[in-house]
Structure formats: C-alpha cells, structure tokens
Design a protein around this motif. Structure first.
Motif, short mmCIF file in Angstrom:
data_model
loop_
_atom_site.label_atom_id
_atom_site.label_comp_id
_atom_site.label_asym_id
_atom_site.label_seq_id
_atom_site.Cartn_x
_atom_site.Cartn_y
_atom_site.Cartn_z
N ILE A 61 12.11 -7.44 -25.42
CA ILE A 61 12.61 -7.12 -23.98
C ILE A 61 13.87 -6.42 -24.13
O ILE A 61 14.58 -6.36 -25.20
N ARG A 62 14.56 -5.58 -23.23
CA ARG A 62 15.55 -4.93 -23.33
C ARG A 62 16.36 -5.16 -21.90
O ARG A 62 15.98 -5.43 -20.83
N VAL A 63 17.57 -5.90 -22.18
CA VAL A 63 18.58 -6.15 -21.06
C VAL A 63 19.80 -5.03 -21.09
O VAL A 63 20.49 -5.25 -22.09
N ASP A 64 19.93 -4.24 -20.31
CA ASP A 64 20.98 -3.10 -20.43
C ASP A 64 20.80 -2.28 -21.54
O ASP A 64 19.67 -1.82 -21.83
N ASP A 65 21.71 -2.18 -22.59
CA ASP A 65 21.51 -1.41 -23.75
C ASP A 65 21.32 -2.34 -24.92
O ASP A 65 21.34 -1.94 -26.08
N THR A 66 20.98 -3.68 -24.79
CA THR A 66 20.48 -4.49 -25.98
C THR A 66 19.01 -5.07 -25.78
O THR A 66 18.53 -5.23 -24.84
N TYR A 67 18.50 -4.87 -27.06
CA TYR A 67 17.22 -5.40 -27.18
C TYR A 67 17.20 -6.89 -27.72
O TYR A 67 17.94 -7.32 -28.67
N TYR A 68 16.36 -7.47 -27.26
CA TYR A 68 16.03 -8.95 -27.97
C TYR A 68 14.54 -9.04 -28.25
O TYR A 68 13.39 -8.57 -27.64
N MET A 69 14.33 -9.84 -29.48
CA MET A 69 13.04 -9.96 -29.99
C MET A 69 12.76 -11.42 -30.44
O MET A 69 13.78 -11.92 -31.11
N SER A 70 11.55 -11.95 -30.20
CA SER A 70 11.01 -13.19 -30.72
C SER A 70 9.87 -12.83 -31.64
O SER A 70 9.10 -11.76 -31.52
N SER A 71 9.53 -13.85 -32.64
CA SER A 71 8.71 -13.65 -33.65
C SER A 71 7.98 -15.07 -33.79
O SER A 71 8.37 -16.16 -33.38
N THR A 72 7.16 -15.10 -34.86
CA THR A 72 6.41 -16.10 -35.19
C THR A 72 6.76 -16.69 -36.82
O THR A 72 6.67 -16.01 -37.70
N THR A 73 7.23 -18.03 -36.85
CA THR A 73 7.53 -18.56 -37.98
C THR A 73 6.74 -19.79 -38.29
O THR A 73 6.80 -20.40 -39.10
N MET A 74 5.59 -20.30 -37.36
CA MET A 74 4.62 -21.36 -37.37
C MET A 74 5.01 -22.61 -37.82
O MET A 74 5.88 -23.19 -36.88
N HIS A 75 4.87 -23.09 -39.17
CA HIS A 75 5.04 -24.41 -39.44
C HIS A 75 6.50 -24.63 -40.02
O HIS A 75 7.03 -25.73 -40.29
N MET A 76 7.44 -23.56 -39.93
CA MET A 76 8.80 -23.71 -40.28
C MET A 76 9.74 -24.25 -39.35
O MET A 76 9.41 -24.11 -38.15
N SER A 77 10.81 -24.72 -39.68
CA SER A 77 11.82 -25.42 -38.87
C SER A 77 13.08 -25.24 -39.49
O SER A 77 13.42 -25.35 -40.52
N PRO A 78 13.93 -24.53 -38.39
CA PRO A 78 13.72 -24.56 -37.06
C PRO A 78 12.79 -23.14 -36.79
O PRO A 78 12.59 -22.64 -38.08
N GLY A 79 12.38 -23.11 -35.58
CA GLY A 79 11.30 -22.15 -35.47
C GLY A 79 11.36 -21.24 -34.51
O GLY A 79 12.31 -21.65 -33.34
N LEU A 80 10.78 -20.30 -34.09
CA LEU A 80 10.48 -19.15 -33.11
C LEU A 80 12.10 -18.43 -33.01
O LEU A 80 12.84 -18.67 -32.22
N PRO A 81 11.99 -17.48 -34.12
CA PRO A 81 13.34 -16.89 -34.03
C PRO A 81 13.68 -16.01 -33.13
O PRO A 81 12.70 -15.24 -32.52
#
Length: 522
Positions: A40-60
């Motif tokens: 997503i983009r909020v103003d001039d900054t982008y944010y990204m989520s990804s998958t790390t599945m069985h890793m902890s902590p998760g959902l970077p």
C-alpha cells in the motif's frame, strides 16, 4: 510489539543484482525470499507485507520511499498460535504452513494486515494506528479464509474476497470479529482461471483487490498445465460483480501480487518469481492503463531493468551480521526469526557477555525437529554466513553448528559422544541425512562457515571449518540446494543446538557474520 532496531548493516551487495551504485533498479528488487507481497502507499511512503509461514516472529512489515529499497519495521505477531505443530511436538511440524499470503490495508487512520492459517484454523487480522512502531492488536475468527483480500467498501461494509478457482465474497462484522450472520456470502467469480486456461494445474488464487476510479480490480494467479505461474485480473463496477477478466502477464513465472501507484501517477505491479533455492523473490513490473484495464510489462514482458533509480547499497536490515554484544534481555535484531515457536527459557543473549547461548530443550531425533534454531534469509547472488562457538558445555549426544536450512539441508557442526568431540559435515541431499566427513576436535572453540552460490540458479552450498578463524578448511561435499514445497521457503542460514540423549547442554555463539563472496578455493 516493539523489537530492537539494532543492526549491523554489512550486506555489501545490491538488493537487485549485486551491482553497487546502480543507476537503474533491476529485478528482482530483493534477491531473497520475500513472497506473497502486498503493498500500500500512504502519502509518499510505501508499506509491504510478506509471508514467512512457520517462522516466529512472523508476517514481516516493511517500508520504502522508492519501491526498490526496503526497511524491515517489524512483525505483526510474535507467535501465530501455540499448538503441537508450531512447537514441533509428537512428530508434527508446521513446515510450509504457519501463516500464508496477507492483505495490507489503510482505512480511516488505521492500518490492517490480515492473514490465514491452516495450522491455527483461523483468519487473523492485526490492527495498529502507527505502523512505524509495529505494535499490533489481533482479532481472529474461524474459519481460515484462503488467500483473502480485505475490502473496506464505500458504503461502510467490510468484506473478504477469498478462495481458489471459485472466488467467494463474504461480509464481515463491523468489528471484524467474524463472518456476518445473514450478510453477503456468495461466489462472485466462478472458475476465475478460465480467462487464461481451460486446463489449470493450479486454479486461481492469491487474491488482491484494488478500487480505482470506481472500478474494482481483482488480481489473481493461475498455473496452466505445462506452463508457468500466470497473472490474471477481473474487473467490475460492483464488489459483488458481475466480473469480466483477462490474462495480463505470462512471462518468466513473474506473478501474484498487487497494483500500486506512485505519488507522480505512475503504476506498477509488485509480484514475485520462483527464484530457485534462494526462494521466491519480488519483482516490479511497470503498468499502463488502456480502456480501463491494467497492461503489465514492456511489450508483454517483465523487464529485468526498470526506469527507477537505485543508488542505495544493500537492502537495509532484512539481513544483518550480529556480534551478540548486547545486555541481557535485549531483543534480537529484526532480521532474526526462529524456526517455529521459540522456547524462551532455553536461549539468551548477555548471560555470557557478547554471546548467544542456545541450550538444548529436549531429546530429538533430527535437526528438523530441534527447537530454537535461529535463522536469517540467505540472499543472492552470493551469500555466506560465519560463526564462532564455544562447545565446552555440550553433553553426550549433542550436535551444534551452522545449517543451510530447508528439507534438503546441509550443516557443519560439533558432535559429542563419549566425552569426545568431532567436527561433522552432514548433508540431506535426499530424504535421509548422511555424515560426509568427520574430524576430531580437541579445542573448546571452533569456527564454521557456509557459502551459497545462487548465480544463474547454480544453487550450491559449500561448508567450512576453522580452528583459528583465519585458515578455512573445506569439509564434506557441496549441497545441491533445492526449493521444495513441503518446506515452501527459500534456504535459511541457522544456528542450532540439539540433543539426542539428554537435554541441558549448551553452546555459546560468539558472533554471526554475513558476506557476499565465495572463498578463493571456489
């Protein structure tokens, strides 16, 4: 949740193609395992989520100012759930499962990132009003909605569009606590893959929804028999349909992701590609709009070189060296993730000054079931990891060292039997691990290194030990790394210590250092 932003950025390679100070960005823009991207983009900054599945902590969760260079902000959760699979108990494991593709949203001042899990059997939604702090609150409900996309519609209703092949739209309760009783709940796109193939090996999935100029666009992928991962899109003037669709990209297997615009009005698709043993790597593909449809690529191809500047070095804190020189109780740098849920009573930093201590948790049959393997991504085109460890407090049956972690793993380690220690190189080139080399060890400290060559899908890992940290000795044989679906993750470097006879022994790791060169012997 707060996690330390301490890191040593020594990743002296380009995030795109290993070229320093490149004038133009190149694909993949992160040569590492960062799949299932949602941006997503909020103003001039982008944010990204990804998958790390069985890793902890998760959902970077990551951020960027240019879509090319990304900084890791934190994770949506410390642990996804507490069950046998995530604890690696009773011969169970969550390899290749855990949490999968996420949906990232910003709505009325609140950030939302949602995911789903067959391991927990639930759909998980995390919220925060400050994504930079990465302190998330969780809502979860049954069932697990596969590859969903969270949609806040203009009339105030909230939906999830999800599924495989037949895509179903369900209305959620206003507080997101579950599927709304009596709310909309229908298949709105039947056999979505039909716009690309009548003979799919993988039916349409990976849903990402965008609303632009009053039109809803649904991004999905499918996989024709004998073909490659293919990007498709459907559009409608109503979230409830009817939809019309078409294939928009079929090149190099680059697919699955979302559409994003820049503040200047340019458009890109953020997708990923199967990139051999390093994992699934994200790509940027330029987008033009024609007759209300997104047109992906340059003459139908995903370009290797982008019309974007890339003058930064490395990719921030996605990988990092670590000297373990923090006070007791200090948190780990963000690049570290545990293989499955950690047992926090059996590891420490600072208990011995300047060291990471890993104590064996229980008796295990093999390294893949060992608790508290501490991991980081491998990266391309070349990456290495080096460590020094003190093995003086090991117990008989203990094995500790450095691993190239996947189903077909390889590691260099110390093994203690009958009070005697040996350096072992172990390789699981097939299903059963084999000891390929054994060298007696009389010292209490030893150095290990693994080097990975991902150039042109070479996918080889080489193993070394040293008794003084200066002279490196090759041991065993190279591992032919292979990306496998049971683990569903690119290779990771890992620090480990596991027991086969009696728990309670421990080892101290002095440091973990990454590099981007192969030894001269190679």
């Amino acid at each position: 949740m707060k996690r330390s932003k301490f890191w040593l950025v020594v990743a002296i390679f380009s995030s795109a193609a290993g070229l320093l100070n490149a004038e133009k960005a190149e694909n993949p823009f992160i040569w590492a395992d960062v799949p299932d991207v949602a941006v997503i983009r909020v103003d001039d900054t982008y944010y990204m989520s990804s998958t790390t599945m069985h890793m902890s902590p998760g959902l970077p969760i990551m951020k960027s100012k240019d879509l090319v260079n990304w900084e890791l902000l934190g994770y949506a959760y410390d642990t996804l759930a507490d069950n046998e699979a995530l604890r690696l108990e009773t011969d169970k494991a969550a390899y290749g499962r855990g949490s999968w593709a996420s949906s990232l949203r910003y709505h009325d001042g609140t950030f939302y990132v949602s995911t789903f899990s067959a391991t927990s059997g639930r759909t998980h939604i995390f919220t925060t009003d400050d994504i930079e702090k990465c302190e998330w609150k969780e809502i979860s409900f049954e069932p697990s909605l596969h590859d969903h996309s969270l949609v806040f519609d203009d009339d105030g209703k909230v939906y999830m569009l999800y599924g495989g092949g037949n895509l179903r739209l369900v209305e959620l309760e206003s507080d997101l606590s579950g599927i709304k009783d009596g709310g909309f709940n229908e298949v709105v796109i039947e056999h979505a893959e039909k716009v690309a193939t009548n003979n799919a090996m993988l039916h349409a999935e990976g849903t990402q929804v965008l609303k632009k100029d009053g039109t809803y666009y649904v991004m999905n992928i499918c996989w024709p028999q004998g073909g490659m991962r293919t990007q498709i899109v459907h559009r409608s003037d109503s979230i409830k349909g009817p939809y019309e669709g078409r294939m928009v990209l079929q090149d190099k297997g680059v697919a699955q992701g979302c559409l994003i615009d820049t503040p200047e009005g340019d458009w890109f698709a953020v997708l990923f590609q199967d990139n051999g043993a390093v994992g699934r790597s994200p790509w940027l593909v330029p987008v033009e709009w024609e007759d209300g449809w997104p047109v992906l690529g340059v003459e139908g191809k995903a370009p290797m070189v982008l019309d974007l500047e890339d003058s930064e070095m490395g990719f921030a804190n996605l990988v990092t060296s670590d000297e373990f020189d923090r006070k007791s109780g200090a948190e780990l740098p963000l690049a570290w993730q545990w293989n499955h849920n950690p047992v926090n009573d059996n590891w420490s930093i600072g208990e011995r000054k300047g060291h990471l201590r890993l104590e064996t948790v229980r008796v295990d049959a093999d390294v893949l079931h060992a608790r508290n393997i501490l991991t980081q991504r491998t990266f391309g085109p070349i990456s290495s990891a080096e460590t020094k460890l003190d093995v003086s407090k090991m117990k008989d049956g203990d094995t500790a060292g450095l691993i190239a972690l996947q189903r077909h793993f390889g590691y260099v380690s110390v093994r203690q039997e009958g009070g005697e220690r040996s350096i072992l190189m172990v390789r699981a080139q097939e299903d059963e691990p084999e000891v390929l080399a054994s060298v007696p060890l009389e010292k209490k400290t030893v150095y290990f290194k693994i080097e990975c060559d991902f150039r042109e899908r070479t996918d080889k890992a080489y193993f070394y030990y040293s008794l003084n940290g200066k002279k490196w000795i090759s041991i065993g044989e190279a591992l032919q790394m292979r990306y496998t679906l049971p683990h569903f993750m690119g290779y990771r470097f890992g620090l480990f210590n596991w027991a086969s006879q009696e728990a309670g022994g421990y080892v101290d790791f002095d440091y973990y250092r990454i590099g981007d060169e192969l030894s001269e012997a190679m």
